[in-house]
Design an enzyme around this catalytic site. Sequence first.
Site, PDB file in Angstrom:
ATOM      1  N   ASP A   9      13.023  36.125  50.958  1.00  0.00           N
ATOM      2  CA  ASP A   9      13.682  35.925  51.851  1.00  0.00           C
ATOM      3  C   ASP A   9      12.640  34.408  53.003  1.00  0.00           C
ATOM      4  O   ASP A   9      11.705  34.872  52.894  1.00  0.00           O
ATOM      5  CB  ASP A   9      13.906  37.039  52.201  1.00  0.00           C
ATOM      6  CG  ASP A   9      14.770  37.462  54.102  1.00  0.00           C
ATOM      7  OD1 ASP A   9      15.464  37.261  54.055  1.00  0.00           O
ATOM      8  OD2 ASP A   9      14.155  36.168  55.286  1.00  0.00           O
ATOM      9  N   GLU A 110      18.437  34.310  51.008  1.00  0.00           N
ATOM     10  CA  GLU A 110      17.971  35.230  50.910  1.00  0.00           C
ATOM     11  C   GLU A 110      18.777  35.919  48.815  1.00  0.00           C
ATOM     12  O   GLU A 110      19.559  35.599  48.760  1.00  0.00           O
ATOM     13  CB  GLU A 110      17.821  36.832  51.469  1.00  0.00           C
ATOM     14  CG  GLU A 110      18.974  37.289  51.766  1.00  0.00           C
ATOM     15  CD  GLU A 110      18.852  37.895  52.817  1.00  0.00           C
ATOM     16  OE1 GLU A 110      19.170  38.215  53.547  1.00  0.00           O
ATOM     17  OE2 GLU A 110      18.656  39.235  52.191  1.00  0.00           O
TER      18      GLU A 110
HETATM   19  P1  DGT Z   1      12.986  35.786  59.122  1.00  0.00           P
HETATM   20  O1  DGT Z   1      13.900  36.331  57.432  1.00  0.00           O
HETATM   21  O2  DGT Z   1      12.412  37.414  59.838  1.00  0.00           O
HETATM   22  O3  DGT Z   1      11.651  35.500  59.777  1.00  0.00           O
HETATM   23  O4  DGT Z   1      13.881  35.205  60.111  1.00  0.00           O
HETATM   24  P2  DGT Z   1      15.090  34.653  60.132  1.00  0.00           P
HETATM   25  O5  DGT Z   1      15.897  33.952  60.963  1.00  0.00           O
HETATM   26  O6  DGT Z   1      14.759  34.155  58.508  1.00  0.00           O
HETATM   27  O7  DGT Z   1      16.027  35.548  60.059  1.00  0.00           O
HETATM   28  P3  DGT Z   1      16.836  35.983  58.475  1.00  0.00           P
HETATM   29  O8  DGT Z   1      16.702  35.675  57.888  1.00  0.00           O
HETATM   30  O9  DGT Z   1      18.002  37.568  59.370  1.00  0.00           O
HETATM   31  O10 DGT Z   1      18.185  35.293  58.756  1.00  0.00           O
HETATM   32  C1  DGT Z   1      18.686  33.569  58.227  1.00  0.00           C
HETATM   33  C2  DGT Z   1      18.949  32.956  58.798  1.00  0.00           C
HETATM   34  O11 DGT Z   1      20.326  33.298  59.633  1.00  0.00           O
HETATM   35  C3  DGT Z   1      18.505  32.324  60.496  1.00  0.00           C
HETATM   36  O12 DGT Z   1      17.372  31.825  60.258  1.00  0.00           O
HETATM   37  C4  DGT Z   1      19.550  32.311  61.186  1.00  0.00           C
HETATM   38  C5  DGT Z   1      20.993  32.821  61.278  1.00  0.00           C
HETATM   39  N1  DGT Z   1      21.165  34.121  61.456  1.00  0.00           N
HETATM   40  C6  DGT Z   1      20.353  35.470  61.624  1.00  0.00           C
HETATM   41  N2  DGT Z   1      20.889  35.971  62.466  1.00  0.00           N
HETATM   42  C7  DGT Z   1      21.455  35.376  63.131  1.00  0.00           C
HETATM   43  C8  DGT Z   1      22.092  36.165  64.187  1.00  0.00           C
HETATM   44  O13 DGT Z   1      22.221  37.344  64.739  1.00  0.00           O
HETATM   45  N3  DGT Z   1      23.153  35.318  65.008  1.00  0.00           N
HETATM   46  C9  DGT Z   1      23.244  33.352  64.228  1.00  0.00           C
HETATM   47  N4  DGT Z   1      24.211  32.906  64.831  1.00  0.00           N
HETATM   48  N5  DGT Z   1      22.937  33.710  63.739  1.00  0.00           N
HETATM   49  C10 DGT Z   1      21.758  34.343  62.183  1.00  0.00           C
HETATM   50 CA    CA Z   2      14.832  35.387  56.433  1.00  0.00          CA
HETATM   51 CA    CA Z   3      17.507  36.776  55.343  1.00  0.00          CA
END
Ligand code: DGT
Ligand code: CA
Ligand code: CA
Length: 362
Positions: A9, A110
């Site tokens: 991820d 991921e």
């Molecule tokens: P992490 O994996 O905890 O370091 O952080 P992220 O930002 O990579 O989180 P992840 O893997 O759950 O989600 C991947 C991408 O999907 C994230 O960079 C932006 C998008 N995303 C995640 N959650 C949301 C949401 O609630 N709303 C929107 N619009 N996009 C989201």
């Molecule tokens: Ca992520």
């Molecule tokens: Ca993810």
Amino acid sequence: MVRVVGHIDVDYFFAQVEEVLNPALKTKPVVVCVYSGRSQSSGVVSTANYLARSFGVSSGMSISAAQKRLSGKDAEFIPMKQEKYKPFSERVMQIVREHVDALEQTGIDEAFFDITRFCNEDYGSARITAVGIKNRIRQAEGLTVSIGIGKTKSVAKIASAFTKPDGLTIIEPSKTVDFLGPLPVAKLYGVGPKTASLLESIGIRTIGELATSNIDDITHLLGRKLASRLHDAANGADDELVVESQKVAQFSRIITLKKDTSSAEEAYLELLPAVKELAARMDSEGYACRTLTVIGVLSNLSVRTKSRSFETPINTPLVLSEQTLVLLSALSESVQAEFRRVGVRVSDLVDIKGQASLNQYL
Ligand code: DGT
Ligand code: CA
Ligand code: CA
């Protein structure tokens, strides 16, 4: 067989891409926003970098709430543009694909992967492979990722979220039950808030409690199918496979050399059984390949490759091994360093099942 399953991820994906595109952002809180357009700051936070998270900003929060938490912190609020992130996603997945037997992409940032064969069921090799994947992604794209490895998909997924960002968590098969035991049931893939509160109603809060629970009690609560799947997962015994999300376009094998060497011939001799195995696999599945690649993992764990394409697809053990030696020699010449592992990959596969004879390709 002991499976070696991984989950990868990308850390704070959209926000990290924004940092790569504009490195001056790295020292600031960065918030990627989905603006609704209704008023200047209406909308939600898509994601934020870890600095912004340290002030309490998280995905799904309103932009105005994030602004409050970051007031006076020199934060950057950037509109989300999916088309910026997609090419990074595709390139990251392609890098992972080069190191694994099968890849199942499950989201923009991921994927599950299987490296059982690639690592000869060895968890020490799995660590080297995972470090290699992380290094390649960092060098090529400037991104950090978190990887988890274990004997099942659910263990791998929990492990990849266990240490973040830039994490690597490897759960040896014998440690599976100890690793899962103390974690809350909600960490299990497929346990949402509703299932978690049903389980809690009969006193099951941790994965360990679920693992040792009476299957009849949870069947009564959740139905036979879900109960049995979750009970297995809690015991690290679910056997769900990593399903290749694209049509299989390549096969690969990689081996660890008995000792590091800069000699192409030495490396070739040790790789030869794997090349023959690939040839046999292509033959039994009815494929020939148009592209052959040799992969060299150097002593410092960096991965280097050399490829060659053929107008006429190849698949005999003889031609594959000859060409492997040619490519390994060229690779060794260009890297001028010792190999720790070497591998071979066949891609651009051509389906020759229906054909009368393979001889036309000799
Ligand atoms: P992490 O994996 O905890 O370091 O952080 P992220 O930002 O990579 O989180 P992840 O893997 O759950 O989600 C991947 C991408 O999907 C994230 O960079 C932006 C998008 N995303 C995640 N959650 C949301 C949401 O609630 N709303 C929107 N619009 N996009 C989201
Ligand atoms: Ca992520
Ligand atoms: Ca993810």
